[in-house]
Enzyme design. Structure first.
Site, PDB file in Angstrom:
ATOM      1  N   HIS B  73      -1.300  -7.620   6.465  1.00 52.61           N
ATOM      2  CA  HIS B  73      -1.719  -6.220   6.527  1.00 52.61           C
ATOM      3  C   HIS B  73      -2.832  -5.994   7.538  1.00 52.61           C
ATOM      4  CE1 HIS B  73       0.575  -4.614   3.036  1.00 52.61           C
ATOM      5  NE2 HIS B  73       0.659  -5.901   2.793  1.00 52.61           N
ATOM      6  N   HIS B 157      -4.125  -5.554  -7.030  1.00 47.15           N
ATOM      7  CA  HIS B 157      -3.605  -6.535  -6.068  1.00 47.15           C
ATOM      8  C   HIS B 157      -4.630  -7.605  -5.686  1.00 47.15           C
ATOM      9  CE1 HIS B 157      -0.771  -8.166  -3.313  1.00 47.15           C
ATOM     10  NE2 HIS B 157      -1.558  -7.974  -2.282  1.00 47.15           N
ATOM     11  N   GLU B 203       5.074   0.186  -1.348  1.00 50.63           N
ATOM     12  CA  GLU B 203       5.645  -1.146  -1.168  1.00 50.63           C
ATOM     13  C   GLU B 203       6.738  -1.335  -2.215  1.00 50.63           C
ATOM     14  OE1 GLU B 203       4.720  -4.530  -2.860  1.00 50.63           O
ATOM     15  OE2 GLU B 203       3.075  -3.940  -4.162  1.00 50.63           O
TER      16      GLU B 203
END
Lengths: 938, 603
Positions: B73, B157, B203
């Protein structure tokens, strides 16, 4: 007894009434009445600007106003209200009126009209809202008057369409609190009330769709309020309420959850259609599904509310209920079994290990894509989500709800087991503890599988004692299915015992219940547990080993209902049984064993009766003594005391009564001995030695009386009187002794006065008992009482001396149940040679673990005393171990019994230590602990 | 029509090198700038030439937003900003800003120093790049410029992961980055409010998976470790430095604490220590338990976990060691593995996926003999366990997020095309919204229907309010008359009079007149009065006047009667109304055309 109590009540009551202070302030207040409202008036007139006026009002709000002047004050306030331009001041006035209307003994109806009039002129929305609030306060105080209620509702109705949310809020609140609870007047009462106003319900429900979330919330709350007041809410609201569950605002959703729940309780059985299908479900099931959905809401407040609510929906059908624990797993579009399912299968297939291989949880069959419903309709997986929630508040609520639901449905209990067991591993101790408790509550419905038990037992190693003890309790109530489970449990409990020796008692108790519950499962394990061998003699295990005792407790309790088991015992097991039956009688049940003669009580029939009989007989023998000066009386007392003490040791049930009587008799004996000496007639200097003995006797008697009074529970007033009587005797003896040893009259005077006061208070306290005390010391003393108060100290002493000697023996009447408070310190054991190390100058913590029995209110009464046995300087010295003694004290205070009688004796000069009404009695054996200070590191 | 365009440069129907371009309300935003782990050539980085063939990107992008510190990312960030050229702002959260350069530096070291690549970004470039970073706080609205604003939401996350809402006017897009809807031992669950974005870009790594409860896995993990340690074995846990490692550490640390265990736990040093330091600092980004207890003790100040030294591996007795790297292909974890593999008392726990060809992959597949370098064989006797802890939302989690945010359109990235297909169907079916899944370089266009704010004059509003009921009823729209003035980029609704005044125009009256012929034997005044009575009976609630000058007025409509001398029975009615009363006027004319009912009396 009752009469006596009544009298005391009257006495106290009359005292309160007579207090002159009560009237004085009231009078004063009345005098200030005109000045008060006038002062306010002047203040308000003086106020040049709104800020000042506000200040005055704030100041005024702090002072109290009496009921009579409220009306006047309100008038003045209203007068200013109309003159005032500033909103904030008007608002304060409005709130003040509400406050004033709450004054005690004031009837707010008188100011209702005036308050209502203000609505005609008011333009400010804020002030309007406050005025409505004031009306609410007034209205709630006049719930009985339908006219007032009606008028208030009318006002509320009129302002419901206000543009300001606060006004609408208050109106709805008003409607909720005061709205018509009776059925709307549609038959005959139509003319009286406009139908709209009568039917608060439909009116409120219109505001469920208000543009302001606060008003929506208020509307739901008002509806709930109506429900609480007994109105039956119509089912038509259900749809609206369900729509509100998707509101944007959490407080609306939270209130809507409640609303839906209320409706589900009102109309559980009515049928509602499922949208986009032809099917129909019961309303309670439908709402259950909807509330379950809220468990995955975005706001945790709503989640908590939803989880809690689920626990209250017991009428839901089992099909829906079981869905809450359902979660279809899927991996890459293949159906996967949950870990729970896998564990179950593994267990069923007999394999023990799990998850050893990579991808042993690999998904099997392919999932039909169209059949997978990702947004679970209905209750699907609600608890799975709730128990995994981020906030522990939600998790606890979910656990509680599980508990409530599982208690009402056995099949659900079986299903939720896996989930509850999983919660034993939560990161927050509170949640773990709660889930253990819950499992205990539902454990009657379930049987643990081996793998589940394994998980449960793993928690036994938890360092938190609360958790371990909760778990022991859980194991006490658990049913297990196989003998392996028993073995596993025993093994883990023994492991626990070695890791945390302090859990000894708890573990033993746990094994006791485990044995009781599963005798047949224990039976095949017995040879292994006791390590017996068919041919060889095995070495005798150590009797003091707690682990061995634990095993024995399990076996003996199982043997109780399994007679064949005793045949498997070896000789030493029987010996150990006899020993344990004696020493741990609460853990080891009576067994029918081979060698009955080894057990003394077994042959004697019910032992408790004979012991009781013996106690009665002993006391009866004592009662034959009339005067303690009689020859042989002392011997009889001596023997009886010895008998009683022995009895107390043998028979734990009667220990309290026996000890109590023995102590009482010992007091009498002490008194007799002190008086009997012929030396009383001797000259003072010659009998110093005797005096010392008598003084000691008096002191000991006093101490014993305190023990008698406070250490034993179950005493009646009669016994307390007897104890106090002994105390008086002891004090009289002390007085006489003081008179003999000291010269001069001055010190004696005050002591005599004290004593007389005590006699008086005794008389006051035990009026009811006095008839029984005729022949006793006090009885005789009271006969002489008019003379007593007049006579000089010297004379008094003489009188006391003779009365003491002549008075008869007062018989002790035993109450039904006397229990002696006792304490046993389990930890520290006092046997450890390892000193407790700590940095000198700092605090050291010493955990004390003790078992208390028959102690009332232990949080306040039990204290810990620490004695330094060696010189105190060692506490600061380095590297030297020193001993401290820890003992438990029972703090008592006579204020619990009789305030008035003993408050005056607290400053007594005679015996400063014992004479105080508050004190401590050591109970339980002291324990010695080594400590070793270390030098501080720099 | 206004539209929002979304073009993935990476992560379109793919996992890795996340990079998504969004054009919204005339602004261009780049979301994430990651690298692909699977490639070592140009495909490693997103194709920035899509934006412009030559020159810098600054003038084409308004801002760059990085969701979290994973290299897929943010790995291409220094390349984009320093080598391609971008000088605008780069937004990321504080923890991401702190940890991101460490990982970039590590990545650079491996590529340049170990693999010997040239033409790669340098340490200085990483530093320069980080200077362009503007930190974000959670729930803080940051104005990038006058119109563009962004806001970060918690995403779970990893530490500092954020979802971002991008808003221009009333149009908005939410980009989730990677997120997790179930809390774990150190992080909370993702959360977003009902912001109803036009597009939710999510996502979809686990689009076709519904995961089991985490508790079972945790329990299994702990049980295995506990059992091994109790029988005196050693446990090796190969991990990557950041993310899962911290979760496992917390898990073991609390377990040790709870169970009063004494066996040592070690963590191989290096990168990890630095990272742990940041975990300690950013305690507010962790979960409820850690946040609440940090006053007593910061959970990341491990009591039982100590730094590992190479010599400890030979120590007798039980121990637990976390060592990098996670796939057992090199480094410390491999060294320790070699030492411990021979003893069946020991155990290795693989907490993640292993690429084919690594030792990790081999032993997971049950290989018992491993060939090492120098033709040595290593017998694997220790127990091998697999324990997956993943921090992505599963299918249910994605659906839950959609339910939370209520987007108008859905766009899936960061997942495999086949899996996306399934989820796309489900979303369209269950939420009845459009769902897109563009491939890399493919543009998705969503037409939006933004509400246009118009200023309305208070007087006009009050006047309209006074006409209708007391409260605006949200359920019923109401029409009102007014003049819309568009002037200098602003829209205003004012009353016609004011508009005329402002524009300096005279008011023109518009009147409609119409003639209606009527057969009526009565005299003119009689006809008129007959009409009057007729209308009076038909139009209740209107003001109808019979004026002395021989007219009837209905509101502002004038009705006159005239007849020619030759045909006295044919009356001509003259109706005249202003355009405001068009409705009533046309109604009247049709009404009167039908004639008058016969039974009417004249007076």
């Amino acid at each position: 007894m009752a009469a006596h109590l009544k009298k005391r009540v009257y006495e106290e009551f009359s005292k309160v009434v007579q207090l002159p202070q009560e009237e004085a302030p009231a009078k004063k207040l009345r005098l200030t009445k005109p000045s008060k409202s006038a002062a306010l008036h002047i203040d308000l007139c003086k106020a040049s600007n709104p800020t000042d006026a506000l200040q005055y009002l704030l100041h005024f709000a702090r002072s109290s106003v009496e009921a009579e002047s409220v009306e006047g004050v309100v008038r003045i306030l209203l007068e200013h209200y109309y003159k005032e331009q500033d909103n904030s001041v008007r608002l304060k006035i409005a709130s003040l009126i509400g406050l004033l209307s709450k004054t005690q003994n004031f009837n707010p109806e008188s100011i209702l009209d005036d308050t209502l009039n203000t609505f005609n002129t008011e333009k400010s929305h804020q002030v309007l809202a406050q005025l409505l609030d004031t009306l609410l306060v007034i209205g709630t105080q006049l719930p009985e008057s339908p006219i007032v209620r009606h008028r208030l509702i009318e006002v509320a109705y009129k302002h419901l369409s206000d543009t300001y949310f606060g006004v609408r809020n208050k109106c709805l609140q008003l409607l909720g609190c005061l709205g018509n609870v009776d059925t709307p007047l549609n038959k005959d009462g139509q003319g009286l009330v406009p139908a709209v106003i009568g039917d608060a319900q439909s009116l409120i429900s219109d505001y469920f769709a208000d543009q302001d979330p606060r008003v929506r919330t208020a509307a739901i709350k008002a509806m709930l309020q109506l429900h609480e007041r007994g109105l039956k809410i119509q089912q038509t609201i259900y749809d609206q309420a369900c729509r509100l569950l998707c509101d944007d605002y959490e407080q609306v959703r939270s209130a809507a959850v409640q609303m839906v729940w209320v409706l589900s309780q009102l109309y559980p059985e009515s049928i509602v259609p499922i949208p986009s299908s032809n099917e129909q479900v019961r309303l309670v099931d439908d709402s259950f599904g909807k509330i379950s959905h809220m468990v995955s809401d975005g706001s945790w407040v709503v989640r908590v509310q939803a989880a809690k609510t689920l626990g209250n929906m017991l009428q839901v059908s089992p099909h829906f209920l079981e869905q809450t624990l359902d979660k279809k797993l899927m991996s890459d579009l293949r159906r996967k079994r949950t870990a729970h399912e896998r564990a179950k299968e593994l267990y069923a297939s007999g394999e023990f290990s799990s998850g050893r291989k990579w991808a042993d949880d690999a998904p099997k069959e392919k999932v039909d894509t169209s059949a997978v419903n990702l947004i679970a309709s209905g209750a699907c997986g609600a608890f799975v989500h709730g128990l995994e929630d981020e906030m522990y508040e939600v998790r606890i609520a979910a656990v509680d709800a599980l508990s409530a639901l599982a208690q009402s449905s056995a099949s659900f209990a079986e299903k939720c087991l896996d989930f509850l067991v999983d919660m034993f591993n939560d990161e927050i101790e509170e949640v773990r503890l709660q889930s253990i408790h819950v499992l205990r509550q539902i454990s009657t419905n379930i049987t643990l599988r081996e793998d589940q038990l394994d998980t449960v037992l793993a928690v036994l190693e938890d360092s938190s004692r609360d958790i371990r003890e909760a778990l022991h309790e859980l194991l006490c109530f658990t049913n297990v299915s196989t003998k392996e489970c028993i073995q596993l449990a025993l093994l883990e409990l023994l492991k626990n015992l070695t890791k945390y020796p302090t859990d000894r008692n708890s573990v033993w108790k746990c094994l006791k219940f485990l044995g009781c519950r599963h005798p047949t499962l224990v039976l095949p394990l017995v040879p292994e547990l006791l390590s017996t061998h068919p041919y060889f003699h095995t070495p005798e295990p150590d009797m003091d080993d707690p682990a061995y005792i634990a095993v024995l407790v399990l076996v003996f309790n199982a043997a109780q209902s399994c007679p064949t088991m005793t045949a498997l015992f070896s000789d030493h097991t029987f010996r150990h049984y006899t020993y344990l039956r004696d020493s741990l009688s609460h853990l080891v049940p009576p067994l029918r064993v081979r060698h009955t003669h080894t057990h003394p009580f077994q042959t004697l029939g019910p032992p408790i009766y004979s012991a009781q009989l013996f106690l009665q007989q002993s006391l009866g023998r004592i009662s034959t003594i009339h005067n303690l000066q009689d020859p042989g009386a002392q011997d009889l007392l001596n023997f009886t005391i010895r008998d009683l003490q022995r009895l107390g040791e043998l028979q734990t049930e009667l220990a309290g009564a026996a000890d109590f009587s023995a102590t009482y008799l010992r007091c009498q004996l002490l008194l007799t001995k002190a008086l009997q000496e012929k030396l009383w007639t001797m000259a003072v200097p010659l009998c110093l030695k005797h005096n010392a003995m008598a003084t000691a006797a008096a002191k000991q008697m006093l101490e014993e009386t305190y023990k008698l009074e406070f250490l034993y529970s179950g005493l009646e007033n009669r016994q307390v009187a007897t104890i106090h009587h002994v105390r008086l005797q002891a004090k009289a003896l002390q007085l006489v002794l003081t008179a003999r040893t000291r010269r001069g009259v001055e010190p004696l005077i005050s002591v005599c006065e004290k004593f007389l006061q005590e006699v008086e208070s005794f008389q006051r306290l035990f009026v009811v008992e006095l008839p029984h005390l005729q022949e006793s010391f006090v009885g005789k003393l009271l006969d002489l009482s008019p003379k007593l108060s007049a006579c000089k100290p010297g004379e008094l002493v003489k009188i006391l001396q003779t009365t003491l000697r002549q008075s008869g023996f007062l018989n002790l009447q035993l109450p039904k149940q006397v229990q002696r408070a006792s304490a046993t310190i389990i930890e520290p054991t006092g046997e450890s040679d390892n000193p407790l190390r700590f940095t000198s100058g700092l605090v050291v913590a010493l955990d004390i673990d003790a078992t208390l029995e028959h102690v009332q209110d232990p949080h306040n009464t039990v204290k810990v005393q620490v004695h330094t046995l060696t010189h105190t300087s060692c506490l600061t010295a380095h590297g030297l171990a020193c001993q401290i003694e820890v003992r438990l004290l029972l703090a008592y205070s006579s204020s619990r019994l009789c305030k008035a009688a003993w408050s005056d004796s607290s400053t007594e000069g005679l015996q400063p230590a014992e004479g105080a009404t508050e004190g401590t009695i050591p109970f339980g054996k002291p324990v010695k602990v080594f400590i070793m200070p270390k030098p501080a590191r720099r | 029509m206004p539209e929002i365009k979304v073009t993935p440069l990476g992560a379109g129907q793919d996992v890795g090198r996340s990079c998504i371009l969004v054009s919204i309300g005339g602004k261009n935003i780049m979301l994430d700038c990651g690298m692909h782990m699977g490639f070592n050539d140009d495909r490693r980085f997103p194709d920035f030439s899509y934006i412009t063939q030559q020159g810098r990107l600054t003038e084409f992008l308004d801002c760059v937003i990085i969701s979290h510190f994973h290299l897929d990312h943010c790995g291409a960030l220094p390349y984009m900003s320093e080598m391609v050229g971008y000088d605008g702002p780069i937004y990321m959260t504080h923890p991401t800003k702190a940890i991101c350069p460490i990982l970039l530096e590590d990545f650079r070291k491996i590529t340049v120093d170990k693999k010997g690549e040239t033409n790669f970004f340098t340490s200085q470039m990483i530093k320069d790049c980080m200077k362009k970073v503007v930190p974000l706080n959670l729930h803080q609205t940051v104005q990038v410029d006058d119109e563009l604003e962004i806001k970060a939401y918690y995403a779970g996350h990893v530490l500092g992961a954020a979802m971002v809402q991008i808003k221009v006017g009333s149009e908005s897009v939410v980009y989730t980055g990677d997120y997790n809807m179930t809390p774990d031992r150190h992080l909370g669950a993702a959360w977003i409010d009902k912001c109803r974005p036009d597009i939710l870009i999510s996502e979809s790594t686990y689009a076709t998976t519904i995961r089991d409860s985490k508790r079972c896995r945790e329990r299994d993990f702990l049980k295995k470790v506990h059992e091994t340690v109790e029988r005196g074995g050693k446990v090796l846990i190969p991990v990557f430095a950041l993310g899962r490692a911290q979760e496992l550490c917390i898990l073991l640390e609390t377990f040790w604490e709870r169970m009063n265990m004494k066996a040592p736990i070690y963590f191989s040093t290096g990168l990890t220590e630095k990272a742990n330091h940041y975990y300690k600092l950013f305690i507010t980004w962790t979960n409820q338990k850690i946040r609440k207890t940090f006053v007593q003790r910061n959970m990341f100040e491990f009591k039982h976990i100590k730094a590992f030294d190479r010599s400890y591996a030979d120590n007798p007795g039980p121990m637990v060691v976390f060592a990098t790297p996670g796939m057992l292909h090199a480094g410390q974890s491999l060294q320790i593995f070699k030492k411990w593999a021979g003893n069946e008392k020991n155990m290795i726990i693989m907490p993640g996926y292993c690429v084919q060809g690594t030792i990790g992959h081999k032993i997971l597949n049950g290989q018992k003999k491993l060939e090492m370098e120098n033709r040595q064989t290593l017998e694997v006797k220790l127990q091998v366990e697999y324990m997956s802890f993943s921090a992505h939302a599963d299918a249910k989690g994605i659906m839950q997020l959609i339910r939370m945010a209520e987007p108008r359109n859905m766009l899936l990235v960061h997942g495999e095309a086949k899996k996306m297909e399934f989820l796309k169907d489900k979303i369209e079916q269950e939420f009845t919204i459009n769902c897109f899944m563009p491939a890399n370089g493919e543009t998705t266009t969503v037409i939006t229907n933004p509400s246009v704010p118009v200023d309305i004059s208070l007087n006009l509003l009050k006047r309209e309010m006074a006409l209708g009921g007391p409260l605006p009823d949200p359920k019923k729209p109401r029409t009102m008359h007014g003049t819309l003035i568009m002037k200098e980029n602003s829209l205003r609704l004012v009353s016609p009079e004011q508009a005329l005044k402002e524009l300096g125009l005279n008011e023109h009256q518009l009147r409609f007149t119409c003639r209606v012929q009527l057969q009526d034997p009565h005299s003119d005044p009689d006809t008129l009065s007959r009409i009057y009575t007729h209308l009076k009976s038909v139009l209740k609630g209107y003001t109808i006047q019979h004026l002395p000058d021989g007219t009837v007025m209905v509101e502002s409509i004038v009705i006159k009667v005239s007849s020619s001398a030759e045909e006295p029975n044919t009356k001509v009615l003259l109706l005249s109304w202003s355009y405001q009363d068009e409705d009533l006027g046309s109604f009247l004319s049709t009404l009167l055309k039908k004639g008058l009912p016969s039974g009417l009396s004249s007076m």
